[in-house]
Design a protein around this motif. Structure first.
Motif, PDB file in Angstrom:
ATOM      1  N   MET A 104       6.337   7.715   1.789  1.00  0.00           N
ATOM      2  CA  MET A 104       5.666   6.374   1.588  1.00  0.00           C
ATOM      3  C   MET A 104       6.629   5.595   1.165  1.00  0.00           C
ATOM      4  SD  MET A 104       2.598   6.763   2.585  1.00  0.00           S
ATOM      5  CE  MET A 104       2.843   8.314   3.629  1.00  0.00           C
ATOM      6  N   ALA A 148       0.785  -1.167   0.056  1.00  0.00           N
ATOM      7  CA  ALA A 148       0.078   0.050   0.017  1.00  0.00           C
ATOM      8  C   ALA A 148       0.783   1.195  -0.068  1.00  0.00           C
ATOM      9  CB  ALA A 148      -0.939   0.109   1.270  1.00  0.00           C
ATOM     10  N   TYR A 149       1.932   1.248   0.823  1.00  0.00           N
ATOM     11  CA  TYR A 149       2.898   2.516   0.860  1.00  0.00           C
ATOM     12  C   TYR A 149       3.414   2.428  -0.613  1.00  0.00           C
ATOM     13  CZ  TYR A 149       2.787   2.851   5.925  1.00  0.00           C
ATOM     14  OH  TYR A 149       2.282   2.909   7.384  1.00  0.00           O
ATOM     15  N   SER A 178       5.654  11.261  -1.296  1.00  0.00           N
ATOM     16  CA  SER A 178       5.996  10.320  -2.086  1.00  0.00           C
ATOM     17  C   SER A 178       7.101   9.344  -1.485  1.00  0.00           C
ATOM     18  CB  SER A 178       6.167  10.425  -3.607  1.00  0.00           C
ATOM     19  OG  SER A 178       6.532   9.405  -4.215  1.00  0.00           O
ATOM     20  N   VAL A 193       1.709   6.411  -7.091  1.00  0.00           N
ATOM     21  CA  VAL A 193       0.183   7.304  -7.670  1.00  0.00           C
ATOM     22  C   VAL A 193       0.940   8.896  -7.584  1.00  0.00           C
ATOM     23  CG1 VAL A 193      -1.723   7.962  -7.010  1.00  0.00           C
ATOM     24  CG2 VAL A 193      -1.361   5.837  -7.180  1.00  0.00           C
ATOM     25  N   LEU A 194       1.574   9.239  -6.036  1.00  0.00           N
ATOM     26  CA  LEU A 194       1.729  10.718  -5.835  1.00  0.00           C
ATOM     27  C   LEU A 194       3.004  11.194  -6.851  1.00  0.00           C
ATOM     28  CD1 LEU A 194       1.933  10.675  -2.074  1.00  0.00           C
ATOM     29  CD2 LEU A 194       0.433  12.111  -3.648  1.00  0.00           C
ATOM     30  N   LEU A 254       2.385   1.668  -3.621  1.00  0.00           N
ATOM     31  CA  LEU A 254       1.509   1.935  -4.516  1.00  0.00           C
ATOM     32  C   LEU A 254       1.182   3.440  -4.295  1.00  0.00           C
ATOM     33  CD1 LEU A 254      -0.681  -1.001  -4.885  1.00  0.00           C
ATOM     34  CD2 LEU A 254       1.281  -0.265  -6.464  1.00  0.00           C
ATOM     35  N   PHE A 255       0.736   4.181  -3.153  1.00  0.00           N
ATOM     36  CA  PHE A 255       0.639   5.276  -2.845  1.00  0.00           C
ATOM     37  C   PHE A 255       1.876   6.382  -3.245  1.00  0.00           C
ATOM     38  CE2 PHE A 255      -0.843   8.451   0.567  1.00  0.00           C
ATOM     39  CZ  PHE A 255      -1.515   9.415  -0.262  1.00  0.00           C
ATOM     40  N   CYS A 267       3.981  17.207  -2.835  1.00  0.00           N
ATOM     41  CA  CYS A 267       2.930  16.042  -2.858  1.00  0.00           C
ATOM     42  C   CYS A 267       4.017  14.778  -3.770  1.00  0.00           C
ATOM     43  CB  CYS A 267       2.061  16.020  -3.708  1.00  0.00           C
ATOM     44  SG  CYS A 267       0.767  17.255  -2.906  1.00  0.00           S
TER      45      CYS A 267
END
Length: 360
Positions: free
Chosen positions: A241, A16-17, A238, A23-24, A19-20, A233
């Motif tokens: 994460m 999850a970290y 990013s 995305v950022l 992939l987040f 961001c």
């Protein structure tokens, strides 16, 4: 003995970290592309990272003032961490963003976004052959597909057999970030906000100073603010994460999941920048997508032995953390303190995180 509950949770958290983070960062590339031409590449790189560092400095201060993290709850950087962090900042915070901004001046945003998939490939190569992380045939095939896709995207747009300078610059940026990722893994048990904040402040100051020293000027205040927000961001949050993902997945696997970033950037480029890539682009997408799928569907499980080890990081008392406390403990979890891992042999699903650096 077989354990799954906590280890599976850790892997899912790491995914999850990662992939987040993807995305950022992926979303930041086309937005940064929209600023190319209005801001000199070196100055833009400086503003992006400085925005990251300043934003995370505010997060760090608010966190401290709010009391949500007392000092003992955060594993801060140590003196031994500083050489690794300095190398990461030089490669990924200074050289990498400058090369990316230069590459964006010659490359369409959608193609540039997918070319950044090379970061995951180069990260894995360094992790496997320099830092000795394990890999198998499935992971290797996935990386080959991503490499071939990246090679197709780097063909000169005129149809010649040469390679565009813009593509070479972006691949160079990917190599810098690959070095950065492997060095950052060495300090990933420490406070992720502190790591990312320092990288942003130092790298941003260096890049901006270089640009101003060569007579480049700052853009209008609103443009500067917009670039800083993109940096906060796409580079700051990013990276936080990404560091958290490194703890759970190791460098190569985190890089593989992070390979989703370019697809986010390419999608945004096609929607908001009205870019229309040709058939070669879509063939590269298919190759890269298949390679990433091979990574995402990997399952690694076998009997392994944990050697005696002592370190400091945030943890709860799962199977890997059955230890005594030298001082009085109030029962709160997770918590941070120096602790020792006694030798242990068991079998469960795992990635090469901070506790699984064993031979195969």
């Amino acid at each position: 003995m077989k354990f799954n509950r906590f280890t599976d949770a850790g892997i899912h958290t790491g995914v999850a970290y990662a992939l987040f983070a993807a995305v950022l960062f992926g979303a930041s590339t086309p937005f940064a592309k929209s600023l190319v031409g209005r801001i000199e590449p070196v100055v833009l790189a400086g503003i992006l990272y400085l925005g990251s560092g300043l934003g995370l400095a505010v997060v760090y201060a608010v966190r401290a003032i709010a009391g949500r993290h007392r000092q003992r709850d955060v594993a801060g950087l140590t003196v031994g961490d500083l050489p690794w962090l300095a190398g990461a900042i030089a490669a990924g915070g200074v050289a990498g963003p400058v090369l990316l901004m230069l590459g964006l001046t010659k490359t369409a945003a959608a193609s540039a976004s997918l070319l950044l998939n090379m970061e995951g490939v180069l990260t894995s190569m360094l992790a496997w052959f320099v830092f000795r992380e394990n890999f198998d045939r499935r992971i290797f095939i996935g990386m080959v597909l991503i490499v071939v896709g990246g090679a197709l995207l780097s063909l000169d747009g005129s149809g010649a057999l040469g390679v565009s300078w813009g593509a070479l610059a972006i691949i160079g940026a990917s190599l810098c970030w690959a070095i950065d990722n492997n060095l950052t893994r060495k300090v990933s048990a420490s406070d992720a906000v502190q790591i990312a904040g320092l990288k942003g402040l130092i790298a941003g100051t260096v890049n901006l100073s270089i640009g101003l020293a060569f007579g480049m000027s700052l853009p209008a205040p609103l443009t500067t603010l917009g670039a800083g927000l993109i940096g906060f961001c796409g580079y700051g949050l990013s990276l936080v994460m990404f560091v958290l993902a490194l703890r759970h997945l190791g460098t190569a696997r985190t890089g593989a999941y992070f390979s989703a970033a370019p697809f986010v950037g390419a999608s945004i480029s096609m929607v908001f920048l009205a870019e229309r890539p040709g058939p070669l682009f879509w063939f590269a997408v298919a190759l890269m997508g298949t390679g990433i799928w091979l990574h995402l569907t990997e399952s690694h499980e076998h009997e392994h032995t944990h050697d005696l080890m002592e370190h400091t990081h945030e943890h709860s008392h799962d199977e890997h953390h059955q230890h005594e406390h030298d001082v009085e403990w109030d029962g709160r979890e997770p918590h941070v303190h120096p602790h020792m891992h006694v030798p242990l042999t068991h079998s469960h699903k795992h990635y090469p995180d901070i506790h699984h650096r064993h031979d195969h």
